[in-house]
Write a protein that holds these residues in place. Sequence first.
Motif, short mmCIF file in Angstrom:
data_model
loop_
_atom_site.label_atom_id
_atom_site.label_comp_id
_atom_site.label_asym_id
_atom_site.label_seq_id
_atom_site.Cartn_x
_atom_site.Cartn_y
_atom_site.Cartn_z
N ALA A 145 0.83 -1.21 0.00
CA ALA A 145 0.00 0.00 0.00
C ALA A 145 0.87 1.25 0.00
O ALA A 145 0.59 2.21 -0.73
CB ALA A 145 -0.93 -0.01 1.21
N GLU A 146 1.94 1.24 0.79
CA GLU A 146 2.83 2.40 0.84
C GLU A 146 3.49 2.64 -0.52
O GLU A 146 3.57 3.77 -1.00
CB GLU A 146 3.90 2.18 1.91
N GLU A 147 3.95 1.56 -1.16
CA GLU A 147 4.57 1.68 -2.48
C GLU A 147 3.58 2.22 -3.51
O GLU A 147 3.95 2.98 -4.42
CB GLU A 147 5.09 0.31 -2.93
N ALA A 148 2.31 1.81 -3.36
CA ALA A 148 1.27 2.24 -4.30
C ALA A 148 0.73 3.62 -4.00
O ALA A 148 -0.07 4.16 -4.78
CB ALA A 148 0.13 1.22 -4.30
N GLY A 149 1.14 4.20 -2.86
CA GLY A 149 0.67 5.53 -2.49
C GLY A 149 -0.78 5.55 -2.08
O GLY A 149 -1.52 6.51 -2.38
N MET A 150 -1.22 4.51 -1.37
CA MET A 150 -2.60 4.43 -0.95
C MET A 150 -2.66 3.89 0.48
O MET A 150 -1.66 3.41 1.02
CB MET A 150 -3.40 3.51 -1.88
N GLY A 151 -3.81 3.98 1.09
CA GLY A 151 -3.99 3.45 2.43
C GLY A 151 -4.17 1.95 2.42
O GLY A 151 -4.59 1.38 1.41
N VAL A 152 -3.86 1.32 3.55
CA VAL A 152 -4.01 -0.12 3.64
C VAL A 152 -5.47 -0.53 3.45
O VAL A 152 -5.77 -1.53 2.80
CB VAL A 152 -3.48 -0.63 5.00
N ALA A 153 -6.38 0.27 3.98
CA ALA A 153 -7.80 -0.05 3.85
C ALA A 153 -8.21 -0.07 2.39
O ALA A 153 -9.00 -0.92 1.95
CB ALA A 153 -8.65 0.95 4.63
N GLY A 154 -7.67 0.88 1.61
CA GLY A 154 -7.98 0.91 0.19
C GLY A 154 -7.47 -0.32 -0.54
O GLY A 154 -8.14 -0.83 -1.45
N LEU A 155 -6.30 -0.79 -0.13
CA LEU A 155 -5.75 -2.00 -0.74
C LEU A 155 -6.62 -3.21 -0.41
O LEU A 155 -6.89 -4.06 -1.28
CB LEU A 155 -4.31 -2.23 -0.27
N TYR A 156 -7.07 -3.28 0.84
CA TYR A 156 -7.92 -4.41 1.24
C TYR A 156 -9.29 -4.35 0.58
O TYR A 156 -9.96 -5.38 0.44
CB TYR A 156 -8.08 -4.45 2.76
#
Length: 206
Positions: A30-41
């Motif tokens: 998520a950090e590499e993608a520049g997004m929040g963990v919740a968004g990744l989930y």
Amino acid sequence: MPPPNADRAVLMAAREVLLRDPRATMAAVAEEAGMGVAGLYRRYANKQALLRAVAADNYRRYIAFAEAALSDTDDPWHAFTGFLRQVLDDGLPRLTLALRGEVTFDQGLRDLDKLAVHTTNRLLRGARGSGILRPDVTRTDITVLLEQIGRIDVGDDVRSAALRRRYLALVCDGLRADAASRRLPGPPPHEAELLVGWSGEISSVS
């Protein structure tokens, strides 16, 4: 079908993270993608779902390279060696090695695996039929060669890529039919020998 643009960005970020550390967390991706963990989930229910999506993308890229080579009928040797170079330059063998032991294959991945095997065999049949590829080289030979060259890593991305191309050029000289002064010693790898560390009852991994 390729993933939507938003998912493409996530998958590319996941590729980079997993190449550095196959056991990386969802938070790292998520950090590499520049997004929040919740968004990744919200996109991927768990890490295994993300790994399967990355593996599926890896297969699709491989198949696309092979199909492009099959469509190039002007220079079979250039098409064949260009395919090998694209696979290496894109990091597909490195990612395959990173995913080994981490991803469990589902039916979707098994179907992609079969398609990759079929497409590669078509490419090899064409190369043999044109008389450019030595007749005793098999698909499993190519898999092992790509994985071996893909392992080259001297800690500098540019230098590592240059070395991979150098050794691919050396290997390709040995793959030519006119270099086959004698048959290769011993049989090629068995499918089972290539599947050590994988789970999910796949037939092979390209």
